[in-house]
Design a protein around this motif. Structure first.
Motif, mmCIF file in Angstrom:
data_model
loop_
_atom_site.group_PDB
_atom_site.id
_atom_site.type_symbol
_atom_site.label_atom_id
_atom_site.label_comp_id
_atom_site.label_asym_id
_atom_site.label_seq_id
_atom_site.Cartn_x
_atom_site.Cartn_y
_atom_site.Cartn_z
ATOM 1 N N HIS A 59 -10.162 -9.026 -15.339
ATOM 2 C CA HIS A 59 -9.917 -7.644 -14.942
ATOM 3 C C HIS A 59 -8.618 -7.164 -15.573
ATOM 4 O O HIS A 59 -7.716 -7.960 -15.874
ATOM 5 C CB HIS A 59 -9.790 -7.529 -13.419
ATOM 6 C CG HIS A 59 -10.990 -8.016 -12.676
ATOM 7 N ND1 HIS A 59 -11.895 -7.169 -12.074
ATOM 8 C CD2 HIS A 59 -11.442 -9.275 -12.438
ATOM 9 C CE1 HIS A 59 -12.845 -7.896 -11.492
ATOM 10 N NE2 HIS A 59 -12.581 -9.176 -11.703
ATOM 11 N N ALA A 60 -8.522 -5.844 -15.725
ATOM 12 C CA ALA A 60 -7.282 -5.230 -16.209
ATOM 13 C C ALA A 60 -7.068 -3.913 -15.476
ATOM 14 O O ALA A 60 -8.024 -3.151 -15.257
ATOM 15 C CB ALA A 60 -7.332 -4.999 -17.718
ATOM 16 N N THR A 61 -5.825 -3.649 -15.084
ATOM 17 C CA THR A 61 -5.470 -2.381 -14.447
ATOM 18 C C THR A 61 -4.150 -1.891 -15.040
ATOM 19 O O THR A 61 -3.415 -2.654 -15.685
ATOM 20 C CB THR A 61 -5.294 -2.541 -12.923
ATOM 21 O OG1 THR A 61 -4.246 -3.490 -12.671
ATOM 22 C CG2 THR A 61 -6.574 -2.998 -12.267
ATOM 23 N N THR A 62 -3.866 -0.616 -14.790
ATOM 24 C CA THR A 62 -2.595 -0.039 -15.210
ATOM 25 C C THR A 62 -2.207 1.061 -14.233
ATOM 26 O O THR A 62 -3.081 1.687 -13.618
ATOM 27 C CB THR A 62 -2.679 0.535 -16.632
ATOM 28 O OG1 THR A 62 -1.407 1.086 -16.997
ATOM 29 C CG2 THR A 62 -3.735 1.621 -16.729
ATOM 30 N N THR A 63 -0.907 1.258 -14.113
ATOM 31 C CA THR A 63 -0.416 2.373 -13.281
ATOM 32 C C THR A 63 -0.194 3.622 -14.123
ATOM 33 O O THR A 63 0.167 4.671 -13.580
ATOM 34 C CB THR A 63 0.904 1.971 -12.601
ATOM 35 O OG1 THR A 63 1.874 1.611 -13.597
ATOM 36 C CG2 THR A 63 0.675 0.793 -11.658
ATOM 37 N N ASP A 68 -6.906 5.033 -20.763
ATOM 38 C CA ASP A 68 -8.079 4.177 -20.845
ATOM 39 C C ASP A 68 -7.622 2.730 -21.054
ATOM 40 O O ASP A 68 -6.572 2.470 -21.653
ATOM 41 C CB ASP A 68 -8.980 4.607 -22.004
ATOM 42 C CG ASP A 68 -9.559 5.998 -21.783
ATOM 43 O OD1 ASP A 68 -9.760 6.364 -20.618
ATOM 44 O OD2 ASP A 68 -9.803 6.703 -22.785
ATOM 45 N N ILE A 69 -8.438 1.800 -20.546
ATOM 46 C CA ILE A 69 -8.064 0.383 -20.614
ATOM 47 C C ILE A 69 -9.163 -0.389 -21.343
ATOM 48 O O ILE A 69 -10.349 -0.140 -21.146
ATOM 49 C CB ILE A 69 -7.884 -0.222 -19.207
ATOM 50 C CG1 ILE A 69 -6.960 0.645 -18.366
ATOM 51 C CG2 ILE A 69 -7.306 -1.632 -19.290
ATOM 52 C CD1 ILE A 69 -6.884 0.179 -16.928
ATOM 53 N N GLY A 70 -8.744 -1.329 -22.161
ATOM 54 C CA GLY A 70 -9.674 -2.228 -22.838
ATOM 55 C C GLY A 70 -9.039 -3.592 -22.999
ATOM 56 O O GLY A 70 -8.023 -3.902 -22.366
ATOM 57 N N VAL A 85 -17.274 -3.788 -22.115
ATOM 58 C CA VAL A 85 -16.266 -3.507 -21.089
ATOM 59 C C VAL A 85 -16.881 -2.624 -20.014
ATOM 60 O O VAL A 85 -17.507 -1.600 -20.306
ATOM 61 C CB VAL A 85 -15.031 -2.839 -21.709
ATOM 62 C CG1 VAL A 85 -14.037 -2.457 -20.608
ATOM 63 C CG2 VAL A 85 -14.389 -3.759 -22.721
ATOM 64 N N GLN A 86 -16.708 -3.049 -18.785
ATOM 65 C CA GLN A 86 -17.185 -2.265 -17.646
ATOM 66 C C GLN A 86 -16.005 -1.501 -17.071
ATOM 67 O O GLN A 86 -14.959 -2.073 -16.793
ATOM 68 C CB GLN A 86 -17.771 -3.199 -16.587
ATOM 69 C CG GLN A 86 -18.867 -4.112 -17.126
ATOM 70 C CD GLN A 86 -19.086 -5.303 -16.235
ATOM 71 O OE1 GLN A 86 -19.322 -5.170 -15.035
ATOM 72 N NE2 GLN A 86 -19.013 -6.503 -16.809
ATOM 73 N N GLY A 87 -16.199 -0.197 -16.865
ATOM 74 C CA GLY A 87 -15.082 0.636 -16.416
ATOM 75 C C GLY A 87 -14.183 0.942 -17.600
ATOM 76 O O GLY A 87 -14.635 1.076 -18.738
ATOM 77 N N GLY A 88 -12.902 1.050 -17.333
ATOM 78 C CA GLY A 88 -11.929 1.250 -18.401
ATOM 79 C C GLY A 88 -11.542 2.682 -18.643
ATOM 80 O O GLY A 88 -10.453 2.958 -19.146
ATOM 81 N N ALA A 159 -10.690 -2.148 -15.728
ATOM 82 C CA ALA A 159 -11.706 -2.601 -16.671
ATOM 83 C C ALA A 159 -12.083 -4.043 -16.346
ATOM 84 O O ALA A 159 -11.265 -4.814 -15.832
ATOM 85 C CB ALA A 159 -11.205 -2.489 -18.103
ATOM 86 N N ARG A 160 -13.336 -4.401 -16.655
ATOM 87 C CA ARG A 160 -13.824 -5.755 -16.396
ATOM 88 C C ARG A 160 -14.592 -6.249 -17.615
ATOM 89 O O ARG A 160 -15.241 -5.476 -18.324
ATOM 90 C CB ARG A 160 -14.736 -5.786 -15.162
ATOM 91 C CG ARG A 160 -14.049 -5.315 -13.895
ATOM 92 C CD ARG A 160 -15.015 -5.261 -12.716
ATOM 93 N NE ARG A 160 -16.159 -4.371 -12.951
ATOM 94 C CZ ARG A 160 -16.116 -3.051 -12.844
ATOM 95 N NH1 ARG A 160 -14.982 -2.447 -12.500
ATOM 96 N NH2 ARG A 160 -17.194 -2.330 -13.067
ATOM 97 N N LEU A 161 -14.530 -7.572 -17.807
ATOM 98 C CA LEU A 161 -15.177 -8.185 -18.956
ATOM 99 C C LEU A 161 -15.705 -9.554 -18.537
ATOM 100 O O LEU A 161 -15.002 -10.329 -17.897
ATOM 101 C CB LEU A 161 -14.168 -8.339 -20.108
ATOM 102 C CG LEU A 161 -14.705 -8.862 -21.447
ATOM 103 C CD1 LEU A 161 -15.542 -7.788 -22.129
ATOM 104 C CD2 LEU A 161 -13.546 -9.272 -22.343
ATOM 105 N N ASP A 162 -16.967 -9.860 -18.893
ATOM 106 C CA ASP A 162 -17.569 -11.163 -18.569
ATOM 107 C C ASP A 162 -17.578 -12.059 -19.803
ATOM 108 O O ASP A 162 -17.841 -11.591 -20.925
ATOM 109 C CB ASP A 162 -19.008 -10.983 -18.077
ATOM 110 C CG ASP A 162 -19.069 -10.208 -16.768
ATOM 111 O OD1 ASP A 162 -18.204 -10.446 -15.915
ATOM 112 O OD2 ASP A 162 -19.976 -9.368 -16.617
#
Length: 516
Positions: A59-63, A68-70, A85-88, A159-162
């Protein structure tokens, strides 16, 4: 250090010094806190050729608002896969901001969100969605329409990545898969490229280590020793009692499911259907940095029940029987794990001249199984009365053991003990099932003697007589009846005149004492 000429890969990560920028750096993480290096454990990081590694999600997050996140990913091992990438994508809309509210009694009077006497404050619609800076109607009570990123009202993105991978032949060894998270605000939302978030911001890199090993062979074991003779622990099987035990197999590779088979089976034997269960197996691993971790995996345990209903002609049987466990060669098309087979061999030994009683069997029934009478069986066993009930699994002697001496043959042994060669073959596996009449010096043979038809004289008698078995039988019957008449007369005499005093010579045992 060292003399290796192998190339070494590494990555450089440059970190901004601007505190304002650092406070908005994206964060890379996993729901499993022990996934990333330096953690290393059997359940997460040990893999086997031909079998998939444990799939994981990062997972990845930002404040940083409206960013956008990748992800960026280091070189993947051949055959490894990452999902899209899911979300982001974060929300980048407009919202009402900085409204103060007005008094219901006087709409032109601002109340700053607080009611006072004579002024019931009507709160502003702060955070309500609006269409842009030109929207002057949606935002009420003094509010203005602003970009959510300008006023810190955008929801933060995630964002999520498998990751998945099945190692194949040639990939045995250590592998590292590295990730970092990248966030960036779209250019049309940036007043200048130097604004915070308008150039890529990258998280710290985190890596997952894998130790790929060759698929190990399975393990196989049985309950033979404990189940063979749980009553007397003689390590022998008995006629009348099924030889039953369980064969088990598992594998250090918990994704493997060994198949249990058996070689040649004796008549009456059955290997029941395989049953699959799971159990938690603990294992301890040491990481490259020396961290020791014990974890558990859910592993398959295969089992099959072996049941042998021993034929009555198998007394004295001795043979070795082997069971096999074969594992799978992997989930890839090339069968990278390889097929491994292990075996366990057991020595079966069926006791001679012994029979284990079944539930509700009687001495009469047991005697009939071996072509003799209940008096013979009763006489061979330590039973106080022939009327006593037998209990299940009680072991009875059904005959005598005779040791072959010089000059013996099956025919003269049968003649001497009043039996037949056919009876000897039935009572001794090596004579009947192997269809041989050869006997050796010192060999133990089970036989059921018949005193009515056996030889009267010993082999050491100097004046042997001819076969007079029928005459002896007739004389024996007459003698028995005479003895019964005499005993009855003596009993009646004793009732009329009680015995007074003892006397006579020493007593001699001529039969068995009955209890009752």
């Amino acid at each position: 250090r060292g003399n290796s000429s192998s190339p070494v890969e590494f990555m450089l990560h440059l970190v901004a010094e601007d505190p304002a920028t650092n406070s908005h750096m994206p964060v890379l993480f996993s729901s499993d806190s022990q996934l990333f290096y330096p953690h290393f454990s059997y359940s997460r990081h040990v893999a086997y050729l031909g079998f998939p590694v444990q799939t994981f999600q990062i997972h990845a997050t930002t404040t940083q608002q409206a960013s956008d996140i990748g992800f960026t990913i280091g070189r993947l091992p051949a055959g490894a896969h990452v999902s899209t990438v899911q979300g982001g994508s974060s929300r980048k809309g407009y919202a009402c901001f900085n409204g103060t509210g007005t008094c219901q009694e006087s709409p032109a009077t601002r109340c700053n969100g607080t009611s006072t006497p004579g002024c019931t404050c009507d709160a502003p619609n702060t955070a309500a969605a609006c269409t842009g800076p030109g929207d002057t109607t949606t935002c009420t009570k003094g509010g203005t329409c602003r970009g959510c990123w300008e006023v810190g009202m955008c929801p933060t993105g995630e964002a999520r990545l498998d990751f998945s991978w099945t190692p194949v032949a040639g990939q045995e060894g250590n592998h590292a898969v590295c990730f970092d998270a990248v966030s960036l605000r779209p250019a049309h939302l940036c007043a200048s490229p130097s604004a915070v978030g308008c150039s890529p911001m990258v998280s710290g890199m985190r890596c997952v280590l894998f130790d790929v090993r060759r698929d190990p062979p399975p393990h196989i074991w049985t309950s033979f020793a404990s189940d063979l003779d749980p009553y007397a622990h003689t390590m022998r099987a008995y006629l009348g009692r099924p030889l039953a035990f369980t064969v088990y197999a598992n594998d250090t590779n918990c994704q493997d499911m060994p198949v249990i088979t058996m070689g040649a089976m004796p008549p009456g034997a059955v290997l029941e259907e395989q049953v699959e269960n799971t159990t938690m197996v603990a294992a301890t691993e040491r990481s490259m940095t020396g961290i020791v971790t014990t974890t558990s995996r859910e592993c398959h345990v295969s089992s099959r029940r072996y049941v042998w209903t021993i034929p009555l002609s198998y007394g004295g049987y001795m043979g070795q029987h082997c069971f096999f466990a074969t594992d799978a060669c992997g989930h890839d098309h090339d069968c990278s794990g390889g097929l491994d087979t292990v075996q366990v061999c057991l020595d079966f030994h069926v006791a001679k001249c012994k029979y284990a009683v079944n539930l509700e069997q009687s001495i009469v029934e047991v005697a009939g199984l071996f072509g003799t009478d209940w008096i013979q069986v009763w006489n061979l066993n330590d039973a106080k009365s022939p009327d006593y009930l037998l209990f299940a699994n009680q072991v009875l002697d059904i005959g005598h053991m005779y040791t072959v001496t010089a000059g013996d043959s099956l025919s003269n042994i049968a003649r001497r003990f009043g039996t037949t060669e056919r009876s000897l073959a039935h009572l001794n596996y090596e004579l009947g099932e192997l269809h041989t009449s050869n006997i050796t010096l010192g060999q133990d043979i089970c036989l059921i003697a018949n005193s009515c038809f056996g030889e009267v004289q010993s082999v050491w008698d100097s004046n042997p007589k001819g076969d007079q078995a029928l005459d002896r039988w007739y004389e024996g019957v007459q003698s028995a009846y005479d003895a019964l008449r005499k005993a009855k007369a003596e009993h009646q005499t004793a009732l009329r005149a009680p015995m007074a005093g003892g006397g006579g010579g020493p007593a001699v045992d001529v039969g068995r004492r009955l209890l009752g």
